[in-house]
Design an enzyme around this catalytic site. Structure first.
Site, PDB file in Angstrom:
ATOM      1  N   HIS A  19      -3.688  -9.270   2.250  1.00  0.00           N
ATOM      2  CA  HIS A  19      -3.486  -9.929   0.955  1.00  0.00           C
ATOM      3  C   HIS A  19      -2.043 -10.413   0.814  1.00  0.00           C
ATOM      4  CE1 HIS A  19      -4.307 -10.611  -3.363  1.00  0.00           C
ATOM      5  NE2 HIS A  19      -3.020 -10.306  -3.512  1.00  0.00           N
ATOM      6  N   GLU A  20      -1.097  -9.522   1.067  1.00  0.00           N
ATOM      7  CA  GLU A  20       0.307  -9.895   0.912  1.00  0.00           C
ATOM      8  C   GLU A  20       0.744 -10.885   1.984  1.00  0.00           C
ATOM      9  OE1 GLU A  20       1.679  -9.227  -1.759  1.00  0.00           O
ATOM     10  OE2 GLU A  20       0.265  -7.709  -2.448  1.00  0.00           O
ATOM     11  N   HIS A  23       0.087 -14.394   0.786  1.00  0.00           N
ATOM     12  CA  HIS A  23       1.168 -14.902  -0.067  1.00  0.00           C
ATOM     13  C   HIS A  23       2.395 -15.279   0.776  1.00  0.00           C
ATOM     14  CE1 HIS A  23      -0.898 -13.955  -3.728  1.00  0.00           C
ATOM     15  NE2 HIS A  23      -0.863 -12.641  -3.562  1.00  0.00           N
TER      16      HIS A  23
END
Length: 455
Positions: A19-20, A23
Protein backbone atom coordinates in the site's frame (compact mmCIF):
# COMPACT_ATOMS: atom_id res chain seq x y z
CA UNK A 1 -1.40 -19.77 18.23
CA UNK A 2 2.07 -19.42 16.67
CA UNK A 3 0.67 -19.88 13.16
CA UNK A 4 -1.92 -17.17 13.84
CA UNK A 5 0.71 -14.68 14.97
CA UNK A 6 3.07 -15.47 12.11
CA UNK A 7 0.27 -15.43 9.55
CA UNK A 8 -1.09 -12.12 10.87
CA UNK A 9 2.33 -10.45 10.89
CA UNK A 10 3.19 -11.66 7.39
CA UNK A 11 -0.23 -10.65 6.02
CA UNK A 12 -0.16 -7.22 7.64
CA UNK A 13 3.45 -6.64 6.63
CA UNK A 14 2.84 -7.45 2.96
CA UNK A 15 -0.33 -5.34 2.76
CA UNK A 16 1.20 -2.30 4.45
CA UNK A 17 4.39 -2.41 2.38
CA UNK A 18 2.49 -2.73 -0.90
CA UNK A 19 0.00 0.00 0.00
CA UNK A 20 2.66 2.50 1.01
CA UNK A 21 4.89 1.52 -1.89
CA UNK A 22 2.05 2.47 -4.24
CA UNK A 23 2.01 5.98 -2.76
CA UNK A 24 5.82 6.15 -2.78
CA UNK A 25 6.33 4.93 -6.34
CA UNK A 26 3.78 7.28 -7.92
CA UNK A 27 4.99 10.21 -5.81
CA UNK A 28 8.52 9.69 -7.10
CA UNK A 29 7.22 9.33 -10.67
CA UNK A 30 5.46 12.70 -10.28
CA UNK A 31 8.64 14.36 -9.04
CA UNK A 32 7.62 14.62 -5.38
CA UNK A 33 10.40 14.37 -2.83
CA UNK A 34 9.66 11.59 -0.31
CA UNK A 35 11.18 12.30 3.09
CA UNK A 36 10.24 9.09 4.91
CA UNK A 37 8.80 5.66 4.11
CA UNK A 38 7.61 4.20 7.41
CA UNK A 39 6.22 0.78 8.27
CA UNK A 40 4.50 1.23 11.60
CA UNK A 41 4.14 4.15 13.98
CA UNK A 42 5.85 5.34 17.14
CA UNK A 43 9.45 4.80 18.18
CA UNK A 44 11.79 3.90 15.34
CA UNK A 45 13.37 0.45 15.65
CA UNK A 46 15.35 0.42 12.41
CA UNK A 47 16.23 3.01 9.78
CA UNK A 48 18.13 3.18 6.52
CA UNK A 49 19.01 6.28 4.53
CA UNK A 50 21.46 6.06 1.66
CA UNK A 51 22.33 9.77 1.62
CA UNK A 52 21.25 12.72 3.80
CA UNK A 53 19.10 13.97 0.91
CA UNK A 54 17.42 10.65 0.02
CA UNK A 55 14.32 8.93 1.43
CA UNK A 56 14.59 7.59 4.96
CA UNK A 57 13.19 4.04 5.30
CA UNK A 58 12.13 3.14 8.83
CA UNK A 59 10.50 0.32 10.79
CA UNK A 60 8.61 1.53 13.86
CA UNK A 61 7.37 -0.12 17.02
CA UNK A 62 3.61 -0.30 16.26
CA UNK A 63 3.32 -2.15 12.91
CA UNK A 64 -0.43 -1.52 12.52
CA UNK A 65 -0.09 0.71 9.48
CA UNK A 66 2.40 2.94 7.78
CA UNK A 67 2.88 6.24 6.01
CA UNK A 68 4.83 8.02 3.32
CA UNK A 69 5.90 11.51 4.37
CA UNK A 70 6.37 13.87 1.43
CA UNK A 71 7.84 17.33 1.13
CA UNK A 72 4.92 19.72 1.68
CA UNK A 73 4.74 23.43 2.52
CA UNK A 74 1.71 22.80 4.74
CA UNK A 75 3.83 20.69 7.08
CA UNK A 76 6.93 22.84 7.33
CA UNK A 77 9.20 25.28 5.54
CA UNK A 78 10.53 24.21 2.15
CA UNK A 79 13.78 25.51 0.68
CA UNK A 80 13.26 27.64 -2.44
CA UNK A 81 15.30 25.20 -4.52
CA UNK A 82 12.97 22.30 -3.57
CA UNK A 83 9.61 23.98 -4.12
CA UNK A 84 9.14 22.15 -7.41
CA UNK A 85 9.34 18.84 -5.49
CA UNK A 86 6.72 19.79 -2.89
CA UNK A 87 3.53 17.72 -2.96
CA UNK A 88 1.25 20.74 -2.55
CA UNK A 89 2.80 22.42 -5.61
CA UNK A 90 1.94 19.53 -7.92
CA UNK A 91 -1.03 19.65 -10.33
CA UNK A 92 -4.33 18.34 -9.01
CA UNK A 93 -4.27 15.21 -11.16
CA UNK A 94 -0.82 14.26 -9.87
CA UNK A 95 -1.83 14.70 -6.23
CA UNK A 96 -4.92 12.57 -6.84
CA UNK A 97 -2.80 9.92 -8.56
CA UNK A 98 -0.41 9.75 -5.59
CA UNK A 99 -3.29 9.34 -3.13
CA UNK A 100 -5.14 6.74 -5.24
CA UNK A 101 -1.98 4.72 -5.84
CA UNK A 102 -2.07 3.03 -2.41
CA UNK A 103 -5.52 1.40 -2.71
CA UNK A 104 -4.87 0.60 -6.37
CA UNK A 105 -1.64 -1.16 -5.36
CA UNK A 106 -3.67 -3.33 -2.96
CA UNK A 107 -6.12 -4.27 -5.70
CA UNK A 108 -3.28 -5.11 -8.10
CA UNK A 109 -1.68 -7.22 -5.37
CA UNK A 110 -4.97 -9.10 -5.03
CA UNK A 111 -4.96 -9.85 -8.77
CA UNK A 112 -1.36 -11.08 -8.55
CA UNK A 113 -1.94 -13.30 -5.50
CA UNK A 114 -5.24 -14.69 -6.77
CA UNK A 115 -3.47 -15.51 -10.04
CA UNK A 116 -0.64 -17.25 -8.20
CA UNK A 117 -3.12 -19.28 -6.15
CA UNK A 118 -4.92 -20.33 -9.34
CA UNK A 119 -1.64 -21.27 -11.02
CA UNK A 120 -0.42 -23.31 -8.04
CA UNK A 121 -3.80 -24.99 -7.61
CA UNK A 122 -5.80 -25.77 -4.47
CA UNK A 123 -7.54 -28.89 -3.25
CA UNK A 124 -11.16 -28.04 -2.48
CA UNK A 125 -14.26 -30.10 -1.66
CA UNK A 126 -16.03 -31.28 -4.79
CA UNK A 127 -19.46 -29.71 -5.35
CA UNK A 128 -21.30 -32.74 -3.96
CA UNK A 129 -24.26 -31.70 -1.81
CA UNK A 130 -24.89 -32.98 1.72
CA UNK A 131 -28.35 -33.67 3.12
CA UNK A 132 -30.04 -30.24 3.18
CA UNK A 133 -31.35 -28.96 6.53
CA UNK A 134 -35.10 -29.37 7.03
CA UNK A 135 -36.97 -26.39 5.60
CA UNK A 136 -33.95 -25.01 3.73
CA UNK A 137 -34.10 -23.69 0.17
CA UNK A 138 -32.10 -26.69 -1.01
CA UNK A 139 -34.57 -29.14 0.53
CA UNK A 140 -37.52 -27.31 -1.04
CA UNK A 141 -35.73 -27.37 -4.39
CA UNK A 142 -35.42 -31.16 -4.16
CA UNK A 143 -31.68 -31.50 -3.62
CA UNK A 144 -30.54 -34.73 -1.98
CA UNK A 145 -27.38 -36.04 -0.39
CA UNK A 146 -24.91 -36.99 -3.12
CA UNK A 147 -26.28 -34.67 -5.80
CA UNK A 148 -23.41 -33.12 -7.77
CA UNK A 149 -23.61 -29.52 -8.99
CA UNK A 150 -21.90 -29.10 -12.35
CA UNK A 151 -23.04 -25.63 -13.48
CA UNK A 152 -24.79 -22.52 -12.24
CA UNK A 153 -26.92 -19.86 -13.92
CA UNK A 154 -28.64 -16.60 -13.00
CA UNK A 155 -31.20 -16.69 -15.82
CA UNK A 156 -31.38 -20.32 -16.99
CA UNK A 157 -29.73 -19.45 -20.32
CA UNK A 158 -26.07 -18.71 -19.63
CA UNK A 159 -24.40 -21.40 -17.54
CA UNK A 160 -21.00 -21.27 -15.80
CA UNK A 161 -19.12 -24.39 -14.76
CA UNK A 162 -18.83 -25.03 -11.01
CA UNK A 163 -15.28 -26.02 -10.12
CA UNK A 164 -15.76 -26.86 -6.44
CA UNK A 165 -17.96 -26.33 -3.40
CA UNK A 166 -16.00 -23.15 -2.60
CA UNK A 167 -16.85 -21.85 -6.06
CA UNK A 168 -20.52 -22.70 -5.51
CA UNK A 169 -20.58 -20.97 -2.10
CA UNK A 170 -19.06 -17.85 -3.65
CA UNK A 171 -21.86 -17.76 -6.23
CA UNK A 172 -24.45 -18.26 -3.49
CA UNK A 173 -22.98 -15.36 -1.51
CA UNK A 174 -23.24 -13.05 -4.51
CA UNK A 175 -26.80 -14.17 -5.21
CA UNK A 176 -27.70 -13.41 -1.60
CA UNK A 177 -26.42 -9.84 -1.88
CA UNK A 178 -28.06 -9.39 -5.31
CA UNK A 179 -31.33 -10.82 -3.92
CA UNK A 180 -31.86 -13.03 -6.95
CA UNK A 181 -32.72 -16.63 -7.70
CA UNK A 182 -30.00 -19.07 -8.69
CA UNK A 183 -30.31 -22.15 -10.87
CA UNK A 184 -28.15 -25.22 -10.42
CA UNK A 185 -27.49 -28.03 -12.87
CA UNK A 186 -27.33 -31.22 -10.80
CA UNK A 187 -27.05 -34.94 -11.29
CA UNK A 188 -27.42 -37.80 -8.82
CA UNK A 189 -24.54 -39.54 -7.03
CA UNK A 190 -24.00 -41.79 -10.08
CA UNK A 191 -23.96 -38.91 -12.55
CA UNK A 192 -27.38 -39.73 -13.95
CA UNK A 193 -30.50 -37.64 -14.42
CA UNK A 194 -28.98 -34.21 -14.96
CA UNK A 195 -31.59 -31.51 -14.38
CA UNK A 196 -31.92 -27.89 -13.28
CA UNK A 197 -33.22 -26.83 -9.87
CA UNK A 198 -33.96 -23.32 -8.62
CA UNK A 199 -32.84 -21.91 -5.30
CA UNK A 200 -35.13 -19.03 -4.28
CA UNK A 201 -32.36 -17.02 -2.65
CA UNK A 202 -34.34 -13.85 -3.31
CA UNK A 203 -36.95 -14.93 -0.75
CA UNK A 204 -34.56 -14.75 2.21
CA UNK A 205 -35.23 -11.72 4.40
CA UNK A 206 -31.56 -11.10 5.18
CA UNK A 207 -28.35 -9.91 3.55
CA UNK A 208 -26.09 -11.28 6.27
CA UNK A 209 -23.54 -13.78 5.00
CA UNK A 210 -23.40 -15.88 8.16
CA UNK A 211 -23.32 -19.63 8.85
CA UNK A 212 -26.98 -19.36 9.89
CA UNK A 213 -27.93 -17.78 6.56
CA UNK A 214 -25.97 -20.37 4.58
CA UNK A 215 -27.75 -23.09 6.58
CA UNK A 216 -31.09 -21.58 5.49
CA UNK A 217 -29.91 -21.93 1.89
CA UNK A 218 -28.85 -25.48 2.75
CA UNK A 219 -26.07 -26.19 0.25
CA UNK A 220 -23.08 -27.74 2.00
CA UNK A 221 -20.32 -30.23 1.12
CA UNK A 222 -20.97 -33.93 1.54
CA UNK A 223 -18.98 -35.53 4.37
CA UNK A 224 -19.09 -39.09 5.55
CA UNK A 225 -20.87 -39.81 8.86
CA UNK A 226 -17.63 -40.66 10.65
CA UNK A 227 -17.27 -39.88 14.35
CA UNK A 228 -14.41 -37.72 15.55
CA UNK A 229 -13.19 -37.33 19.16
CA UNK A 230 -15.72 -38.31 21.83
CA UNK A 231 -16.20 -36.45 25.09
CA UNK A 232 -15.27 -38.77 27.97
CA UNK A 233 -18.43 -39.66 29.86
CA UNK A 234 -20.66 -38.23 27.12
CA UNK A 235 -23.68 -40.04 25.73
CA UNK A 236 -21.75 -41.51 22.82
CA UNK A 237 -18.83 -42.61 24.99
CA UNK A 238 -21.14 -44.30 27.49
CA UNK A 239 -22.93 -46.15 24.70
CA UNK A 240 -19.65 -47.64 23.44
CA UNK A 241 -19.10 -45.55 20.31
CA UNK A 242 -15.52 -44.85 19.30
CA UNK A 243 -13.64 -42.35 17.22
CA UNK A 244 -13.56 -43.48 13.58
CA UNK A 245 -16.90 -45.30 13.69
CA UNK A 246 -18.88 -44.81 10.46
CA UNK A 247 -22.58 -44.45 11.24
CA UNK A 248 -24.77 -46.44 8.85
CA UNK A 249 -28.22 -46.02 10.41
CA UNK A 250 -29.95 -44.43 13.43
CA UNK A 251 -33.25 -45.89 14.62
CA UNK A 252 -33.56 -47.73 11.31
CA UNK A 253 -33.10 -44.57 9.22
CA UNK A 254 -30.18 -44.77 6.74
CA UNK A 255 -27.45 -42.18 7.33
CA UNK A 256 -25.89 -41.13 4.01
CA UNK A 257 -23.74 -38.33 5.42
CA UNK A 258 -22.75 -36.30 8.46
CA UNK A 259 -25.54 -33.75 7.97
CA UNK A 260 -28.24 -36.43 8.17
CA UNK A 261 -26.58 -37.91 11.25
CA UNK A 262 -26.63 -34.51 12.98
CA UNK A 263 -30.27 -33.97 12.06
CA UNK A 264 -31.30 -37.29 13.62
CA UNK A 265 -29.26 -36.69 16.78
CA UNK A 266 -30.57 -33.16 17.29
CA UNK A 267 -34.19 -34.22 16.72
CA UNK A 268 -34.04 -36.85 19.50
CA UNK A 269 -35.12 -34.84 22.54
CA UNK A 270 -36.15 -31.67 20.72
CA UNK A 271 -39.83 -32.13 21.63
CA UNK A 272 -39.55 -34.11 24.84
CA UNK A 273 -37.24 -36.45 26.74
CA UNK A 274 -34.65 -38.20 24.57
CA UNK A 275 -35.06 -41.93 24.06
CA UNK A 276 -32.50 -44.66 23.51
CA UNK A 277 -32.47 -45.69 19.84
CA UNK A 278 -30.48 -48.36 17.98
CA UNK A 279 -27.38 -47.26 16.05
CA UNK A 280 -25.69 -49.37 13.39
CA UNK A 281 -22.05 -48.48 12.80
CA UNK A 282 -19.14 -49.79 10.78
CA UNK A 283 -15.93 -50.27 12.75
CA UNK A 284 -13.14 -51.63 10.59
CA UNK A 285 -14.51 -54.80 8.98
CA UNK A 286 -17.29 -55.18 11.56
CA UNK A 287 -20.86 -53.86 11.62
CA UNK A 288 -21.92 -53.26 15.22
CA UNK A 289 -25.17 -52.33 16.98
CA UNK A 290 -25.41 -49.86 19.89
CA UNK A 291 -28.20 -48.27 21.89
CA UNK A 292 -27.60 -44.52 22.21
CA UNK A 293 -29.59 -42.04 24.24
CA UNK A 294 -28.54 -38.41 23.58
CA UNK A 295 -28.32 -35.74 26.23
CA UNK A 296 -30.44 -32.62 25.76
CA UNK A 297 -28.88 -29.16 25.54
CA UNK A 298 -30.11 -25.72 24.56
CA UNK A 299 -28.77 -24.27 21.32
CA UNK A 300 -30.04 -20.86 20.19
CA UNK A 301 -33.03 -21.15 22.49
CA UNK A 302 -34.01 -24.60 21.16
CA UNK A 303 -33.71 -28.04 22.74
CA UNK A 304 -31.42 -30.34 20.77
CA UNK A 305 -29.97 -33.80 21.29
CA UNK A 306 -26.20 -34.16 21.71
CA UNK A 307 -24.02 -37.26 22.07
CA UNK A 308 -20.71 -35.53 22.83
CA UNK A 309 -18.88 -36.47 19.64
CA UNK A 310 -17.18 -34.54 16.89
CA UNK A 311 -17.22 -35.31 13.19
CA UNK A 312 -14.17 -36.50 11.28
CA UNK A 313 -14.88 -34.48 8.13
CA UNK A 314 -14.03 -36.43 4.99
CA UNK A 315 -14.77 -34.66 1.74
CA UNK A 316 -14.26 -35.78 -1.82
CA UNK A 317 -11.61 -33.35 -3.01
CA UNK A 318 -10.85 -31.90 -6.43
CA UNK A 319 -7.79 -29.91 -7.50
CA UNK A 320 -8.73 -26.52 -8.96
CA UNK A 321 -5.95 -25.18 -11.17
CA UNK A 322 -5.84 -22.79 -14.14
CA UNK A 323 -3.34 -22.00 -16.86
CA UNK A 324 -1.49 -18.69 -17.05
CA UNK A 325 -4.18 -16.77 -18.94
CA UNK A 326 -7.11 -18.52 -17.29
CA UNK A 327 -5.66 -17.91 -13.82
CA UNK A 328 -5.15 -14.23 -14.59
CA UNK A 329 -8.65 -13.66 -15.97
CA UNK A 330 -10.18 -15.52 -13.03
CA UNK A 331 -8.11 -13.38 -10.66
CA UNK A 332 -9.27 -10.13 -12.26
CA UNK A 333 -12.90 -11.30 -12.11
CA UNK A 334 -12.56 -12.41 -8.48
CA UNK A 335 -10.97 -9.10 -7.48
CA UNK A 336 -13.76 -7.17 -9.18
CA UNK A 337 -16.51 -9.35 -7.71
CA UNK A 338 -14.95 -9.12 -4.23
CA UNK A 339 -14.72 -5.34 -4.48
CA UNK A 340 -18.36 -5.02 -5.51
CA UNK A 341 -19.44 -7.48 -2.81
CA UNK A 342 -17.51 -5.51 -0.14
CA UNK A 343 -19.13 -2.24 -1.21
CA UNK A 344 -22.58 -3.83 -1.26
CA UNK A 345 -22.11 -5.29 2.19
CA UNK A 346 -20.89 -1.96 3.60
CA UNK A 347 -23.85 -0.22 1.98
CA UNK A 348 -26.30 -2.75 3.42
CA UNK A 349 -24.82 -2.27 6.88
CA UNK A 350 -25.00 1.52 6.54
CA UNK A 351 -28.74 1.49 5.80
CA UNK A 352 -29.50 -1.24 8.33
CA UNK A 353 -30.26 -4.07 5.88
CA UNK A 354 -27.24 -6.11 7.03
CA UNK A 355 -26.00 -6.65 10.56
CA UNK A 356 -22.95 -4.80 11.86
CA UNK A 357 -21.84 -8.21 13.14
CA UNK A 358 -20.36 -8.76 9.67
CA UNK A 359 -17.52 -6.36 10.51
CA UNK A 360 -14.33 -8.22 11.41
CA UNK A 361 -11.16 -7.03 13.09
CA UNK A 362 -7.59 -8.15 13.78
CA UNK A 363 -8.48 -11.21 15.86
CA UNK A 364 -10.58 -12.74 13.07
CA UNK A 365 -7.93 -11.84 10.48
CA UNK A 366 -5.25 -13.49 12.61
CA UNK A 367 -7.41 -16.59 13.06
CA UNK A 368 -7.99 -17.01 9.33
CA UNK A 369 -4.39 -16.13 8.52
CA UNK A 370 -3.15 -18.97 10.73
CA UNK A 371 -5.63 -21.48 9.34
CA UNK A 372 -4.92 -20.59 5.71
CA UNK A 373 -1.17 -20.75 6.29
CA UNK A 374 -1.50 -24.31 7.64
CA UNK A 375 -3.56 -25.35 4.60
CA UNK A 376 -0.78 -24.46 2.16
CA UNK A 377 0.74 -21.67 0.04
CA UNK A 378 -2.18 -21.34 -2.39
CA UNK A 379 -4.71 -20.91 0.42
CA UNK A 380 -2.50 -18.33 2.14
CA UNK A 381 -2.03 -16.39 -1.09
CA UNK A 382 -5.78 -16.35 -1.68
CA UNK A 383 -6.37 -15.20 1.90
CA UNK A 384 -3.92 -12.30 1.57
CA UNK A 385 -5.56 -11.39 -1.75
CA UNK A 386 -9.01 -11.30 -0.10
CA UNK A 387 -7.79 -9.06 2.73
CA UNK A 388 -5.96 -6.86 0.23
CA UNK A 389 -9.21 -6.30 -1.68
CA UNK A 390 -10.95 -5.28 1.55
CA UNK A 391 -8.12 -2.92 2.45
CA UNK A 392 -8.10 -1.36 -1.02
CA UNK A 393 -11.87 -0.84 -1.08
CA UNK A 394 -11.97 0.45 2.51
CA UNK A 395 -9.28 3.05 1.74
CA UNK A 396 -11.24 4.31 -1.25
CA UNK A 397 -14.31 5.09 0.86
CA UNK A 398 -15.03 8.86 1.00
CA UNK A 399 -14.19 9.13 4.69
CA UNK A 400 -11.82 11.78 6.07
CA UNK A 401 -8.34 10.45 7.01
CA UNK A 402 -8.73 7.68 4.40
CA UNK A 403 -7.35 7.97 0.86
CA UNK A 404 -10.90 8.18 -0.46
CA UNK A 405 -11.53 11.19 1.77
CA UNK A 406 -8.53 13.01 0.29
CA UNK A 407 -9.80 12.20 -3.19
CA UNK A 408 -13.10 13.84 -2.23
CA UNK A 409 -11.16 16.94 -1.20
CA UNK A 410 -9.54 16.99 -4.62
CA UNK A 411 -12.93 16.54 -6.30
CA UNK A 412 -14.17 19.60 -4.38
CA UNK A 413 -11.10 21.51 -5.55
CA UNK A 414 -11.65 20.44 -9.16
CA UNK A 415 -15.29 21.57 -9.08
CA UNK A 416 -14.85 24.86 -7.18
CA UNK A 417 -11.38 25.81 -8.33
CA UNK A 418 -10.12 26.22 -4.76
CA UNK A 419 -8.92 23.80 -2.08
CA UNK A 420 -10.88 23.03 1.04
CA UNK A 421 -10.21 25.51 3.84
CA UNK A 422 -7.95 24.54 6.75
CA UNK A 423 -10.86 24.95 9.16
CA UNK A 424 -13.02 22.45 7.30
CA UNK A 425 -10.07 20.11 6.81
CA UNK A 426 -9.51 20.01 10.56
CA UNK A 427 -13.20 19.42 11.28
CA UNK A 428 -13.47 16.63 8.75
CA UNK A 429 -10.28 14.99 9.99
CA UNK A 430 -11.64 14.91 13.53
CA UNK A 431 -14.91 13.45 12.32
CA UNK A 432 -13.03 10.85 10.27
CA UNK A 433 -10.94 9.82 13.27
CA UNK A 434 -14.12 9.41 15.35
CA UNK A 435 -15.79 7.27 12.66
CA UNK A 436 -12.71 5.06 12.24
CA UNK A 437 -12.35 4.57 16.00
CA UNK A 438 -16.01 3.57 16.18
CA UNK A 439 -15.61 1.08 13.33
CA UNK A 440 -12.44 -0.38 14.83
CA UNK A 441 -14.07 -0.72 18.25
CA UNK A 442 -17.10 -2.44 16.75
CA UNK A 443 -14.92 -4.81 14.71
CA UNK A 444 -12.88 -5.70 17.78
CA UNK A 445 -16.06 -6.28 19.81
CA UNK A 446 -17.35 -8.61 17.06
CA UNK A 447 -14.04 -10.51 17.12
CA UNK A 448 -14.23 -11.06 20.87
CA UNK A 449 -17.91 -11.99 20.70
CA UNK A 450 -17.15 -14.64 18.06
CA UNK A 451 -14.35 -16.06 20.19
CA UNK A 452 -16.75 -16.30 23.16
CA UNK A 453 -19.50 -17.83 21.02
CA UNK A 454 -21.84 -14.85 21.47
CA UNK A 455 -22.31 -14.32 17.70
Amino acid sequence: MASQVIGFVVTLGILIVIHEYGHYRVARACGVKVLRFSIGFGRVLWRHQRTPDSTEFVLSMLPLGGYVKMLDEREGPVAPGELSQAFNRKPLWQRAAVVAAGPIANLLLAVLFYSAAHWVGVDEPRAVVATPPVGSLAERAGLRAGDTVSAISRDGNDWDDVQSMNDLNWQLTQALLRTEKLQLMVADSRGHGAHAVTLDVDTLDTYDVTPQTMARIGVGPLSGAVLGPLTPGGAGDRAGLRRGDRVLAIDGVPVPDANRMLQLIRANGADGDPVAVPWRVERGAQVLEFSVRPAVETDGGQRVGRIGAGIAASYEMVTVRYGVWGGLTQAVQRTWDSSVLTLKMLGRMLIGQASLKNLSGPITIADYAGKSMLLGPAYFLAFIAAVSVSLGVLNLLPLPILDGGHLMYYLFEAVTGRPLSDVWLERLQRGGVAIMLLMMSLALYNDVARQLGLH
